[in-house]
Scaffold this active site. Structure first.
Site, PDB file in Angstrom:
ATOM      1  N   GLY A 281      23.567  19.739  39.713  1.00 20.18           N
ATOM      2  CA  GLY A 281      22.692  17.898  39.772  1.00 20.18           C
ATOM      3  C   GLY A 281      22.032  17.528  40.953  1.00 20.18           C
TER       4      GLY A 281
ATOM      5  N   GLU B  88      34.746  24.791  39.650  1.00 25.95           N
ATOM      6  CA  GLU B  88      35.092  25.092  38.068  1.00 25.95           C
ATOM      7  C   GLU B  88      33.008  25.661  38.493  1.00 25.95           C
ATOM      8  OE1 GLU B  88      35.520  22.106  35.412  1.00 25.95           O
ATOM      9  OE2 GLU B  88      33.445  22.444  33.995  1.00 25.95           O
TER      10      GLU B  88
ATOM     11  N   GLY C   1      36.048  18.824  34.140  1.00 26.24           N
ATOM     12  CA  GLY C   1      37.613  19.664  35.014  1.00 26.24           C
ATOM     13  C   GLY C   1      37.479  18.334  36.113  1.00 26.24           C
TER      14      GLY C   1
END
Ligand code: COA
Length: 433
Positions: free
Chosen positions: A218, A239, A337
């Protein structure tokens, strides 16, 4: 011998392979950017012949016609994460959400839950190496556990898929091999606004040289990464490995040299970015992908020295609980996660966990620092796990702080327009006097 020759008895077209699916079967799709487009398209072409096929998936990347309401009778869904594509189905009842389980435990769930134990894994892999071993390309995550636990595996062998080290799968283990080239799912870069840049400045200040990072996808992680170019000896245990990693390697800030496990290598469960990024990863010994039950295991994460987890959240209450997955009392996304990495960073010597958020949303009309959550909203990170909360107004360090200190620190990073009201509410709650 050429692999296509060696495995000719197992090679099928996508249409031939998916003919084996029967009504009532359960299929797990490879996770997110690893979803196999050729197999999904072929399954959709058989949709009218099928009834009540259960599709278990994570974030859906593609056109995802299987989620459309007109296929409600043909496919039902269990979604492990709610994204923009699965949210409407969740709201109208056709998508069931798998809440309440840590991401690193999902493979165990596939093995032990009668509801999730799959008949089929639809996966996507790279072309094999000379030993017949295929890489999971950009998504090992729960794709490998899906293959590990399903009764049968159909694999699209996509020549475009990058060959990334880490956990691999042998062609011997695959029941139906579908060689077919498809474009890769790509994720663009995000342009941060001014608030995001300010938050990124504060977060980057918390990252020390030699830290090992977990960051999501993001505008904020991208902006943070831009502020890390002058750091030294950073590492990655995350992750999702993103394109920002490529930039940090190229500028010399990231070399994984200070990691305690997997020294010299970026470790992730999946990777998402541009074609250029996938080419950069292809055959690059600096990257390895492993299944989520390894990568996201807090005890594995915590072995790293100075592990820093950086995630976003929806709101934080004055006691220091964070909600990262619900809005207006309804499920909005999923835990992913986040908690795994917050806990891993907490176990790490010199580790830090950071939750970053704008102080407000909806044109400054709603504060994201709140006295308490509205009914139905979920605590994703408990007050026992949380550490740093960062907004555009600064950093609140909540670890080992009293209730009163926490409320003070959080009010300081709230938007000034809401500080008086928050103080009033904190007094009503008996936290401040
Ligand atoms: N009250 C009301 N609405 C809110 C809100 C709040 N406190 N916070 C956010 N929203 C709204 C936003 O206004 C926006 O609405 P819009 O689309 O109508 O503009 C929407 O929710 C999304 O907000 P945004 O800030 O853009 O969220 P995001 O896309 O950056 O995602 C999370 C933030 C927390 C939902 C996301 O990071 C997430 O799902 N995290 C959990 C999983 C995770 O951390 N995974 C990585 C770990 S490895």
């Amino acid at each position: 011998m050429n692999w296509k020759e060696k495995y000719k008895d197992k090679i099928f077209t996508a249409d031939e392979a998916v003919k084996h699916i029967s009504s009532g079967d359960k299929i797990i799709f490879g996770d997110w950017v690893g979803e196999p487009p050729a197999l999904v398209t072929a399954l959709m072409q058989r949709a009218d012949e099928l009834k009540d096929v259960c599709i278990i998936h994570g974030m859906s990347p593609g056109p995802n016609a299987y989620l459309l309401p007109e296929y409600k009778e043909n496919f039902r869904h269990i979604s492990l994460f709610l994204g923009a594509k699965s949210r409407p189905g969740y709201r109208d009842g056709s998508v069931e959400f798998m809440g309440g389980s840590n991401f690193h435990e999902w493979p165990k769930m596939f093995e032990s839950s009668s509801q999730l134990n799959p008949h089929w894994a639809f996966i996507q892999v790279s072309e094999p190496n000379e030993d017949g071993m295929c890489s999971f390309g950009n998504s090992c995550c729960f794709t490998e556990p899906a293959a590990r636990t399903a009764s049968h595996i159909i694999a699209q062998v996509n020549p475009k898929f990058p060959k990334v080290g880490g956990k691999m799968i042998s062609l011997d283990a695959i029941d139906y091999i579908v060689p077919q080239e498809s474009p890769l799912y790509t994720i663009g870069r995000f342009e941060p606004d001014e608030k995001t840049k300010t938050i990124a400045d504060y977060v980057a200040d918390l990252v020390e040289d030699g830290s090992t990072l977990q960051m999501g996808i993001g505008a904020l992680p991208d902006a943070i990464a831009r502020n890390l170019v002058d750091k030294k000896h950073l590492g990655i245990h995350t992750e999702t490995i993103t394109e920002a990693t490529m930039d940090l390697i190229r500028c010399g800030a990231l070399d994984n040299s200070m990691k305690t496990i997997h020294k010299g290598v970026c470790i992730g469960a999946q990777a998402a970015g541009s074609e250029e990024f996938y080419r950069f990863m292809d055959g690059n010994p600096m990257f390895e992908l492993y299944p989520v039950d390894y990568v996201n295991d807090p005890y594995v994460i915590g072995k790293n020295y100075k592990q820093v987890s950086i995630n976003a959240c929806i709101e934080v209450d004055l006691r220091g609980q964070a909600n990262s997955e619900s809005i207006g009392g309804k499920q909005f996304s999923g835990i992913g996660g986040q908690l795994d990495h917050v806990r891993g960073a907490r176990l790490s010597r010199g580790g830090k966990s950071i939750l970053a958020l704008n102080s407000t949303v909806k044109g400054d009309s709603i504060s994201k620092i709140v006295p308490h959550f509205e009914a139905g909203n979920i605590t994703t990170v408990s007050r026992y796990d949380i550490q740093y909360v960062v907004t555009e107004y600064g950093v609140a360090d909540l670890k080992y702080k009293t209730e009163r200190e926490r409320a003070h620190a959080l009010i300081q990073v709230a938007h000034p327009d809401f500080r008086e009201e928050l103080t009033y509410e904190a007094k009503k709650m008996g936290i401040l006097y």
